[in-house]
Design a protein around this motif. Sequence first.
Motif, PDB file in Angstrom:
ATOM      1  N   UNK A   1       0.747  -1.109  -0.021  1.00 12.21           N
ATOM      2  CA  UNK A   1       0.132   0.017  -0.091  1.00 12.21           C
ATOM      3  C   UNK A   1       0.817   1.139   0.054  1.00 12.21           C
ATOM      4  N   UNK A   2       1.002   2.001  -1.175  1.00 12.38           N
ATOM      5  CA  UNK A   2       1.917   3.194  -1.105  1.00 12.38           C
ATOM      6  C   UNK A   2       1.160   4.164  -0.747  1.00 12.38           C
ATOM      7  N   UNK A   3       2.118   5.025  -0.152  1.00  9.87           N
ATOM      8  CA  UNK A   3       1.574   6.538   0.321  1.00  9.87           C
ATOM      9  C   UNK A   3       1.155   7.251  -1.176  1.00  9.87           C
ATOM     10  N   UNK A   4       0.112   8.193  -0.981  1.00  7.59           N
ATOM     11  CA  UNK A   4      -0.047   9.269  -1.812  1.00  7.59           C
ATOM     12  C   UNK A   4      -0.318  10.656  -0.976  1.00  7.59           C
ATOM     13  N   UNK A   5       0.462  11.670  -1.325  1.00  8.82           N
ATOM     14  CA  UNK A   5       0.195  12.752  -0.694  1.00  8.82           C
ATOM     15  C   UNK A   5      -0.665  13.491  -1.396  1.00  8.82           C
ATOM     16  N   UNK A   6      -1.353  13.269  -2.569  1.00 11.07           N
ATOM     17  CA  UNK A   6      -2.274  13.995  -3.181  1.00 11.07           C
ATOM     18  C   UNK A   6      -2.877  13.206  -4.196  1.00 11.07           C
TER      19      UNK A   6
ATOM     20  N   UNK B   1      -1.804   9.616  -6.353  1.00  7.28           N
ATOM     21  CA  UNK B   1      -2.983   8.349  -6.044  1.00  7.28           C
ATOM     22  C   UNK B   1      -3.052   7.682  -7.552  1.00  7.28           C
ATOM     23  N   UNK B   2      -3.273   8.761  -8.684  1.00  8.16           N
ATOM     24  CA  UNK B   2      -3.534   8.413  -9.806  1.00  8.16           C
ATOM     25  C   UNK B   2      -2.224   7.541 -10.448  1.00  8.16           C
ATOM     26  N   UNK B   3      -1.081   7.778 -10.041  1.00 13.70           N
ATOM     27  CA  UNK B   3      -0.064   7.023 -10.565  1.00 13.70           C
ATOM     28  C   UNK B   3       0.233   5.789  -9.994  1.00 13.70           C
ATOM     29  N   UNK B   4      -0.020   5.753  -8.688  1.00 14.82           N
ATOM     30  CA  UNK B   4      -0.355   4.357  -7.838  1.00 14.82           C
ATOM     31  C   UNK B   4      -1.245   3.518  -8.489  1.00 14.82           C
ATOM     32  N   UNK B   5      -2.401   3.858  -8.711  1.00 17.66           N
ATOM     33  CA  UNK B   5      -3.394   3.206  -9.417  1.00 17.66           C
ATOM     34  C   UNK B   5      -3.077   2.415 -10.627  1.00 17.66           C
ATOM     35  N   UNK B   6      -2.365   3.524 -11.412  1.00 23.37           N
ATOM     36  CA  UNK B   6      -1.923   3.115 -12.925  1.00 23.37           C
ATOM     37  C   UNK B   6      -0.700   1.983 -12.799  1.00 23.37           C
TER      38      UNK B   6
ATOM     39  N   UNK C   1       2.500  12.962 -19.390  1.00 23.23           N
ATOM     40  CA  UNK C   1       1.833  13.679 -18.490  1.00 23.23           C
ATOM     41  C   UNK C   1       0.341  13.898 -18.481  1.00 23.23           C
ATOM     42  N   UNK C   2       0.033  13.950 -19.666  1.00 26.39           N
ATOM     43  CA  UNK C   2      -1.491  14.159 -20.025  1.00 26.39           C
ATOM     44  C   UNK C   2      -2.399  12.720 -19.724  1.00 26.39           C
ATOM     45  N   UNK C   3      -1.598  11.669 -20.153  1.00 30.24           N
ATOM     46  CA  UNK C   3      -2.387  10.363 -19.840  1.00 30.24           C
ATOM     47  C   UNK C   3      -2.412  10.384 -18.507  1.00 30.24           C
ATOM     48  N   UNK C   4      -1.519  10.541 -17.778  1.00 28.54           N
ATOM     49  CA  UNK C   4      -1.485  10.152 -16.197  1.00 28.54           C
ATOM     50  C   UNK C   4      -2.746  11.040 -15.337  1.00 28.54           C
ATOM     51  N   UNK C   5      -3.017  12.019 -16.103  1.00 27.46           N
ATOM     52  CA  UNK C   5      -4.277  13.037 -15.462  1.00 27.46           C
ATOM     53  C   UNK C   5      -5.511  12.764 -16.244  1.00 27.46           C
TER      54      UNK C   5
END
Length: 289
Positions: free
Chosen positions: A21-26, A30-35, A270-274
Amino acid sequence: MSSARRASLRTLLRPGAGVLIPGAANALAARIAEAAGFEAVILTGAGLANTFLGVPDLGLTSVTEVADNVAAMHEAVSIPIIADGDTGFGNALNLRRTVRVFERAGADAIQLEDQVFPKRCGHFEGKQVVSRAEMVQKVKAAVDARRGELLILARTDARAMEGLDAALERAAAYLEAGADLIFVEAPQSTEELAAIPRGLKAVHLCNMVYGGRTPLLPREQLASMGYAGIFYANAALQASMLAMQKVLGHLKAHGSLEGAGELLVSFDDRQKIVDYDAHKDLERRYTGA
């Protein structure tokens, strides 16, 4: 949706599962962790203090600041979110409100600790804890306050002041008071890590902190000890801080980004991530643009 996420988290966190379970500060983290394929994240209080306020983890964030970030994260991802509720931001009455606020914001579990308010990072010197009896009442208040299936993660920081046996006694009392999940913070050896799930039958989580007091063990070993979940609460944050230092240092030294391409995600990525394409599709649907 929150009900389904909470049910998923409860299913994931079983003894011996060793869920990373990684930490996400924002919300972006969280998006990057899910991806990347992670099945849950923790909104780290230390990470939020560092990124949102630019301050150390010394209890300086407010309940509404944390809740706003929980809500943003809830909108950004579909995986369960464990929200760091620190001490509940005060006494049992404050904690009741924190539980309600976090629950409305979309948290699927809330972590509550037995430090004196204001708290400090679990791997800092100078921590203090409230009495076991006080924390038991706070856990009961949290259980009574929740309206749905929000999971209560009770954390004890007593290892540093009172020793491991006392920390396990506290954890057992919090479990009896109604906590769903248990977290004994900052054990100081492999033997102590192994002793925690062996000494108390519960759903245990642990925290691997790079540079902290707890030895960094592989997932397989921690799972074999009986841990249900393994936090890497600030790994992404520490990596991003290093990357920012490197690329900005390069820019300052050279006056351009030439030669720094390996330090940067591409514009398209970058656009794919968001999720730019999905938002553009929505814009076309509603405006025809």
